[in-house]
Motif scaffolding. Sequence first.
Motif, mmCIF file in Angstrom:
data_model
loop_
_atom_site.group_PDB
_atom_site.id
_atom_site.type_symbol
_atom_site.label_atom_id
_atom_site.label_comp_id
_atom_site.label_asym_id
_atom_site.label_seq_id
_atom_site.Cartn_x
_atom_site.Cartn_y
_atom_site.Cartn_z
ATOM 1 N N TRP A 47 -9.301 0.739 -5.733
ATOM 2 C CA TRP A 47 -10.625 1.321 -4.714
ATOM 3 C C TRP A 47 -10.330 1.931 -3.232
ATOM 4 O O TRP A 47 -10.056 1.102 -2.613
ATOM 5 N N GLN A 48 -10.711 3.342 -2.956
ATOM 6 C CA GLN A 48 -10.333 3.917 -1.812
ATOM 7 C C GLN A 48 -11.830 3.779 -1.402
ATOM 8 O O GLN A 48 -12.781 4.035 -1.406
ATOM 9 N N ASP A 49 -12.039 2.842 -0.212
ATOM 10 C CA ASP A 49 -13.360 2.388 0.277
ATOM 11 C C ASP A 49 -13.082 3.028 1.609
ATOM 12 O O ASP A 49 -14.893 2.705 2.845
ATOM 13 N N ASN A 50 -12.968 3.662 2.440
ATOM 14 C CA ASN A 50 -12.622 4.466 3.703
ATOM 15 C C ASN A 50 -12.287 5.772 3.699
ATOM 16 O O ASN A 50 -11.002 6.145 4.859
ATOM 17 N N VAL A 51 -12.844 6.269 2.463
ATOM 18 C CA VAL A 51 -12.815 7.981 2.892
ATOM 19 C C VAL A 51 -13.828 8.442 3.979
ATOM 20 O O VAL A 51 -12.936 9.694 4.870
ATOM 21 N N GLY A 52 -14.429 8.354 4.179
ATOM 22 C CA GLY A 52 -15.606 8.384 5.275
ATOM 23 C C GLY A 52 -16.132 8.688 4.832
ATOM 24 O O GLY A 52 -17.381 9.312 4.101
ATOM 25 N N TYR A 53 -17.445 9.403 6.428
ATOM 26 C CA TYR A 53 -18.910 9.842 6.347
ATOM 27 C C TYR A 53 -20.353 8.033 5.117
ATOM 28 O O TYR A 53 -20.527 8.548 4.798
ATOM 29 N N ASP A 54 -19.293 7.207 5.807
ATOM 30 C CA ASP A 54 -19.802 5.711 5.344
ATOM 31 C C ASP A 54 -19.654 6.153 3.038
ATOM 32 O O ASP A 54 -21.062 5.884 3.203
ATOM 33 N N SER A 55 -19.330 6.884 2.851
ATOM 34 C CA SER A 55 -19.072 7.205 1.347
ATOM 35 C C SER A 55 -18.884 6.123 0.812
ATOM 36 O O SER A 55 -18.113 4.695 0.797
ATOM 37 N N ALA A 56 -19.110 5.742 -0.762
ATOM 38 C CA ALA A 56 -19.208 4.914 -1.871
ATOM 39 C C ALA A 56 -17.670 5.007 -1.808
ATOM 40 O O ALA A 56 -17.385 6.000 -1.865
ATOM 41 N N ARG A 57 -17.441 4.283 -2.558
ATOM 42 C CA ARG A 57 -16.022 3.972 -2.575
ATOM 43 C C ARG A 57 -15.644 4.690 -3.985
ATOM 44 O O ARG A 57 -16.594 4.991 -4.886
ATOM 45 N N PHE A 58 -14.474 4.878 -4.656
ATOM 46 C CA PHE A 58 -14.159 5.465 -6.131
ATOM 47 C C PHE A 58 -12.777 5.145 -6.200
ATOM 48 O O PHE A 58 -12.227 4.674 -5.367
ATOM 49 N N HIS A 59 -11.901 5.006 -7.030
ATOM 50 C CA HIS A 59 -10.673 4.733 -8.009
ATOM 51 C C HIS A 59 -9.876 5.630 -7.769
ATOM 52 O O HIS A 59 -9.857 6.054 -8.107
ATOM 53 N N GLN A 60 -8.851 5.254 -7.269
ATOM 54 C CA GLN A 60 -7.835 6.373 -6.616
ATOM 55 C C GLN A 60 -6.828 5.435 -8.240
ATOM 56 O O GLN A 60 -6.174 4.308 -7.924
ATOM 57 N N PRO A 61 -5.481 5.928 -9.027
ATOM 58 C CA PRO A 61 -4.986 5.946 -9.507
ATOM 59 C C PRO A 61 -3.510 5.501 -8.925
ATOM 60 O O PRO A 61 -3.163 6.003 -7.980
ATOM 61 N N ASP A 62 -2.917 4.798 -9.404
ATOM 62 C CA ASP A 62 -1.412 4.735 -9.195
ATOM 63 C C ASP A 62 -0.262 6.448 -8.526
ATOM 64 O O ASP A 62 -0.396 6.963 -9.619
ATOM 65 N N THR A 63 0.555 6.042 -7.616
ATOM 66 C CA THR A 63 0.954 7.150 -7.585
ATOM 67 C C THR A 63 2.768 6.895 -7.211
ATOM 68 O O THR A 63 3.089 5.935 -6.897
ATOM 69 N N TRP A 64 3.402 8.091 -7.585
ATOM 70 C CA TRP A 64 4.874 7.034 -7.141
ATOM 71 C C TRP A 64 5.582 8.552 -6.184
ATOM 72 O O TRP A 64 4.928 8.960 -6.268
ATOM 73 N N GLY A 65 6.620 8.396 -5.230
ATOM 74 C CA GLY A 65 7.066 9.339 -4.171
ATOM 75 C C GLY A 65 8.375 9.496 -3.867
ATOM 76 O O GLY A 65 8.726 7.668 -4.253
ATOM 77 N N THR A 66 9.226 9.882 -3.815
ATOM 78 C CA THR A 66 10.528 9.651 -4.268
ATOM 79 C C THR A 66 11.180 10.694 -1.913
ATOM 80 O O THR A 66 10.264 11.277 -2.455
ATOM 81 N N ARG A 67 11.833 9.947 -1.039
ATOM 82 C CA ARG A 67 12.485 10.709 0.070
ATOM 83 C C ARG A 67 13.402 10.442 -0.018
ATOM 84 O O ARG A 67 13.855 9.746 0.130
ATOM 85 N N VAL A 68 14.441 11.442 1.147
ATOM 86 C CA VAL A 68 15.498 11.437 1.320
ATOM 87 C C VAL A 68 15.890 12.479 2.479
ATOM 88 O O VAL A 68 14.929 12.712 3.157
ATOM 89 N N PHE A 69 16.594 11.838 3.745
ATOM 90 C CA PHE A 69 16.209 11.889 4.936
ATOM 91 C C PHE A 69 18.013 12.272 5.228
ATOM 92 O O PHE A 69 18.829 10.783 4.769
ATOM 93 N N TYR A 70 19.344 13.236 6.122
ATOM 94 C CA TYR A 70 19.427 13.214 6.301
ATOM 95 C C TYR A 70 19.987 13.288 8.133
ATOM 96 O O TYR A 70 19.344 14.828 8.609
ATOM 97 N N ARG A 71 20.604 12.320 8.852
ATOM 98 C CA ARG A 71 20.768 13.858 10.163
ATOM 99 C C ARG A 71 22.160 13.570 10.911
ATOM 100 O O ARG A 71 23.024 12.780 10.166
ATOM 101 N N SER A 72 22.685 14.855 11.637
ATOM 102 C CA SER A 72 23.724 15.111 11.444
ATOM 103 C C SER A 72 24.244 13.935 12.951
ATOM 104 O O SER A 72 23.112 13.161 13.596
ATOM 105 N N SER A 73 26.198 13.677 13.358
ATOM 106 C CA SER A 73 25.904 13.187 14.256
ATOM 107 C C SER A 73 25.670 14.131 15.601
ATOM 108 O O SER A 73 25.042 15.040 15.697
#
Length: 748
Positions: free
Chosen positions: A535-561
């Motif tokens: 449940w997301q209960d901190n979205v702003g404007y003193d709004s009521a909570r709502f349900h968020q589904p699960d999510t996946w993500g991936t990230r790759v990073f490279y830094r040269s010398s």
Amino acid sequence: MSSTLRNIAVLILWLMGLSVYAKEQIVLDGQLNDKAWQSVSATTAFFEVVPATHTKYQDKVESRIMTTEKGVYVGIINWQKIGERKKQFNLQDGFIQADFNRIYLDFSGDGSGAYLFVVGLGGGVQDAVLTPQLTTDDDWDGDWQTSYYEAADYWSSETFIPWHTVSFYNKKNLRDASEIGVSVQLYQLSNNHLYASHKQTTANANFFLAMPKVKAIIPEDHQITLVPYITRQQDVINNTGLNDIGFDLTYKPDHHQKLSVAVNPDFGQVDSDEVDLNYSAVETRRSDKRPFFTQDINVFNVQSLQDTTLIHTRRIGASSDDATRLTTPIDAAVRFVQQTEQLQLGAFAVKEDTLENDAGKSFYALRGKYRHESWQTGLLLTHTERPFIARNARSVAWDSQYQSGTWSMQSTLMHSDISHRQASQQGNGMSFKLGYQFSANTQFESSYLRLDEQFDVSDLGYIKRNNWRNWQGEFSHAINFDSASITRIKQKVSMSYESNDEGIKLPAQRQYSANVMLNSGAELSAALTHNSSGWQDNVGYDSARFHQPDTWGTRVFYRSSYVGKFSWAASYQYDQEGLNGIAQQFALDLTFMPHELWTININNFYRKGDGWLIANAHNQLTQYDRAYFVNENKITGRLTDNLELSFYLQWAVLEAKSEQVFSIDEQALIELANLDTSFEDKRLVSQIKLRYRLGAFSDIYLVYGRGATQIDTMQQQSVASTSWLRSVEQLWQTPHEERITLKFRYGF
């Protein structure tokens, strides 16, 4: 104590082989060829601590520590040949893209905290204060001097840190000389290896306690420092000017006592804040470089989790309570600090200008802390008065900490008490963190934070939210390699569980990441993240909570010398977002170094996705197809030995096309038809700054600043109708802020 007894004590210590006052004159030129250095024994055994192989080297670094009546001298020889080292000038407290030395100095020698001094090959310097919890506050600026020297086979640095730089307790009995902790490091840019004079880094809970100790006789001394300033600011748009004058006065009867008084203090920052497009309900936390607040801030530090703090100094001098001013002038401020062998005491009071309608605020804080060997505990009380809105806020925190070679523990109990007009509100919070270090390459941490719904310290402190329970656990393990390609692989697994204080589950994150350090100095990393449903209960404007589904993500990073005249870093992220959206994120950072005195940075960030969720009104939520781009450009360099020039330009464009609009119900989201909440947000900030350095706390600034903001609500088909470059041109041509600032300050 008589001078005769003092001289006898010095002679005894000299016969014992301990560091005492150096009588010869020290010329700070980085060469270490003064006669005084010849009688000081050198430390040649340095250990490889990144990666944490703890391999002992005798041919990497040579350091000498010498104490005088005025302070501490640290001389370091780094055995790096020309062609094996990187020299580059960097502005004060900026990122140092060069080989550099780190010096950690614990003035009290008891492991209660330390200060960091960084000397870069080429002129870059950094300083910071480190709390007992091993967190770093980079805002602190100290009174110290340094110089470097280059030879064919090595480069060396000499650093002088006066006793009066900070407040600290030291033993007065000359027959039992004081001990100060000094740790020296060399960061080798070519392969990102770190060599230290002992086998710890700040990743070790007992870093301060294990620092090498140096015997020293610290003289009883008093000091008065006066730093007056004069500022002239011209508002080009409104053709108005503002003259300001004030001073900071510091009196130290001895090293363990310090009284700071400021009248119309120098609280004007010459550096602009970065562009901040924050549409979440979580406030952006800003750093603070104002001189009065950066001194002795470690005494008032209470370390809690998730950035929770009872003192966030950017609250002081911020917007007035009648909303007529973005910044509020400050009439006066005073702070007192006293430290003994086991007890620290501190207090400060700040009074803002009352303005025409009593819209200014008053702030007070009192801190006491008791320390015994590897354990300490303390109390912090704050009080804020806001007469314009008839609000008084009080808070209290009791924090404790334990450190050993393997275990670390931190706990904080907090209470807030607010009276607002006829209402009263009291809340509680607590945090607990436990860490265990299996070895130099393997460690585990677990933490828990709980803030009830009534807890609120936002009048002087900072919290991301209340009504919150947050648990986190993290396990990391590094494997070191002796190969031509890979130096280290560090893997980390972290997970969290979040709920509100009623136990309703919120989205939480689980992540696996791997970081590969290459022998060339480059770095590669990848992460896989899962955000659980909740449940997301901190979205702003003193709004009521709502349900968020699960999510996946991936990230790759490279830094040269970092070596050479050009370096770059890039990252790519692919993740699910919102209710059913997909997002891609790109970042590209470019660094050009055409000359050892000049650096050009071009940083780009772009995120595109169709699931961005924000609240537009009470119980109204929109999912946007949005594009967000930020471009940041910096040019920094040194015109002469004391004259620095920097140019900064940052612009951001947010294009948000309304896809779905919902009313928020605790049971479901109800889609609203024929409602378009599309908008664009475009911002620009730029600055050209000349700084002439006269000495510690002594500068002449000439700054030109220009900024613009354009936020437009429009129909979906009109979003992104203007090109980004055209938008930047429009922002530049129609600034909302354009100022020229001339500032002079000089420390006596």
